[in-house]
Motif scaffolding. Sequence first.
Motif, PDB file in Angstrom:
ATOM      1  N   GLN A  93       0.723  -1.065  -0.023  1.00  0.00           N
ATOM      2  CA  GLN A  93      -0.032   0.098   0.097  1.00  0.00           C
ATOM      3  C   GLN A  93       0.831   1.202   0.085  1.00  0.00           C
ATOM      4  O   GLN A  93       0.510   2.244  -0.342  1.00  0.00           O
ATOM      5  CB  GLN A  93      -0.848   0.177   1.299  1.00  0.00           C
ATOM      6  N   THR A  96       3.070   3.912  -3.979  1.00  0.00           N
ATOM      7  CA  THR A  96       2.296   4.660  -4.568  1.00  0.00           C
ATOM      8  C   THR A  96       3.019   5.608  -5.588  1.00  0.00           C
ATOM      9  O   THR A  96       4.306   5.662  -5.464  1.00  0.00           O
ATOM     10  CB  THR A  96       1.453   5.478  -3.822  1.00  0.00           C
ATOM     11  N   ASP A  98       2.925   9.012  -5.602  1.00  0.00           N
ATOM     12  CA  ASP A  98       3.650   9.592  -4.829  1.00  0.00           C
ATOM     13  C   ASP A  98       4.905   9.597  -3.838  1.00  0.00           C
ATOM     14  O   ASP A  98       5.575  10.371  -3.613  1.00  0.00           O
ATOM     15  CB  ASP A  98       2.440  10.610  -3.794  1.00  0.00           C
ATOM     16  N   ARG A 115       2.924   6.329 -14.774  1.00  0.00           N
ATOM     17  CA  ARG A 115       1.667   7.163 -14.468  1.00  0.00           C
ATOM     18  C   ARG A 115       0.805   7.818 -15.388  1.00  0.00           C
ATOM     19  O   ARG A 115      -0.527   7.535 -15.506  1.00  0.00           O
ATOM     20  CB  ARG A 115       2.113   8.281 -13.653  1.00  0.00           C
ATOM     21  N   ALA A 118      -1.354   4.793 -16.290  1.00  0.00           N
ATOM     22  CA  ALA A 118      -2.516   4.503 -15.447  1.00  0.00           C
ATOM     23  C   ALA A 118      -3.639   5.461 -15.659  1.00  0.00           C
ATOM     24  O   ALA A 118      -4.833   5.175 -15.320  1.00  0.00           O
ATOM     25  CB  ALA A 118      -1.939   4.553 -14.067  1.00  0.00           C
ATOM     26  N   ASP A 119      -3.184   6.690 -16.230  1.00  0.00           N
ATOM     27  CA  ASP A 119      -4.307   7.677 -16.225  1.00  0.00           C
ATOM     28  C   ASP A 119      -5.002   7.717 -17.571  1.00  0.00           C
ATOM     29  O   ASP A 119      -5.893   8.536 -17.707  1.00  0.00           O
ATOM     30  CB  ASP A 119      -3.457   9.092 -15.940  1.00  0.00           C
ATOM     31  N   ALA A 142       1.726   0.385  -7.965  1.00  0.00           N
ATOM     32  CA  ALA A 142       0.995   1.956  -8.147  1.00  0.00           C
ATOM     33  C   ALA A 142      -0.076   1.701  -9.172  1.00  0.00           C
ATOM     34  O   ALA A 142      -0.957   2.159  -9.139  1.00  0.00           O
ATOM     35  CB  ALA A 142       2.082   3.008  -8.161  1.00  0.00           C
ATOM     36  N   ALA A 143       0.413   1.464 -10.542  1.00  0.00           N
ATOM     37  CA  ALA A 143      -0.521   1.607 -11.739  1.00  0.00           C
ATOM     38  C   ALA A 143      -1.615   0.547 -11.508  1.00  0.00           C
ATOM     39  O   ALA A 143      -2.765   0.852 -11.851  1.00  0.00           O
ATOM     40  CB  ALA A 143       0.384   1.616 -12.765  1.00  0.00           C
ATOM     41  N   GLN A 146      -3.848   1.606  -8.930  1.00  0.00           N
ATOM     42  CA  GLN A 146      -4.862   2.606  -9.228  1.00  0.00           C
ATOM     43  C   GLN A 146      -6.030   2.151 -10.157  1.00  0.00           C
ATOM     44  O   GLN A 146      -7.204   2.574  -9.901  1.00  0.00           O
ATOM     45  CB  GLN A 146      -4.106   3.668  -9.880  1.00  0.00           C
ATOM     46  N   ARG A 149      -8.570   0.052  -8.042  1.00  0.00           N
ATOM     47  CA  ARG A 149      -9.266   1.076  -7.053  1.00  0.00           C
ATOM     48  C   ARG A 149     -10.379   1.888  -8.011  1.00  0.00           C
ATOM     49  O   ARG A 149     -11.654   2.213  -7.619  1.00  0.00           O
ATOM     50  CB  ARG A 149      -8.629   1.989  -6.317  1.00  0.00           C
ATOM     51  N   SER A 150     -10.118   2.016  -9.359  1.00  0.00           N
ATOM     52  CA  SER A 150     -10.939   2.820 -10.431  1.00  0.00           C
ATOM     53  C   SER A 150     -12.084   1.813 -10.539  1.00  0.00           C
ATOM     54  O   SER A 150     -13.148   2.351 -11.243  1.00  0.00           O
ATOM     55  CB  SER A 150     -10.197   3.116 -11.405  1.00  0.00           C
TER      56      SER A 150
END
Length: 276
Positions: A93, A96, A98, A115, A118-119, A142-143, A146, A149-150
């Motif tokens: 966890q 990330t 960040d 990133r 992922a976006d 991290a990707a 994300q 969670r989306s």
Amino acid sequence: MEQLFTASTSIPSELITEMSEDEYQEWVCARENARHVVRKRDYGIDCPLCGNKGVVFAWDRKLQTRVTRTCECAQMRDTMRRMEESGVCDDWQSKTFDAFRAREGWQAKLKTRIRQYADDPDRDWLLVTGQSGCGKTHLCTAAFAQLVRSGIPGQYVCWLDLMQKLDALYYDSDRFDSAVRPLMTCRLLYLDDLFKTRGGAEVGNRAFDNTLRILDARYKSPNLLTILSTELSLDQIVRMDEALGGRIRERCGSYIVQIEKKDGRNYRLRKRGSNG
């Protein structure tokens, strides 16, 4: 009475008496769905559909019975739990975007590109190559997290662990198919450390064939997303099997991130607290 079937947990008794049985049962289901619970491990997921209970209630007017279905958040939590149990990292966890400290230019480029993947709503596959400890797992995790969670259901597997499991099931066709089919069809697959063997041993034919079976099935399904991390370069994969390398290159498109191997880029060999 449709305006009554909301997240409200109470309702005037005089209105309840005006409801039909179907209306009342639908309100009861809506009330139950709106009831939030506190989970010991929520993995950063707060589900508005089921209130973190993992099931969604509904009233079936035709059958005159209450029915339930597993909420998507339950699969998300199961994915996160399996990542944790797999030992992908001590505390996944914390992995990330960040939290990833880009101290050098190549790290900043690596972080930015993953990133962007992922976006990107039009994302397809992602391939990240580079030596151990350069940050592949941190940023791919991290990707992956994300996207999960989306709302995208996904599965994480370590390639070597998977190959050992499939090898043990090789002569049990039913159990083998049960283990491999979800990886061929899940919406998102994160296959970590592709073709990484113990001690750098050569990839066996059976392990390669099982890998090819999974990735070929996903290649043929245009709506399936795949994240691949590996210490091999794409050229090395192509030399192993030109067809597989070509499929990976085609599906990844511009999302092929390759980190050149150099001394000092294995951050696991540095002091505690560095990127892993």
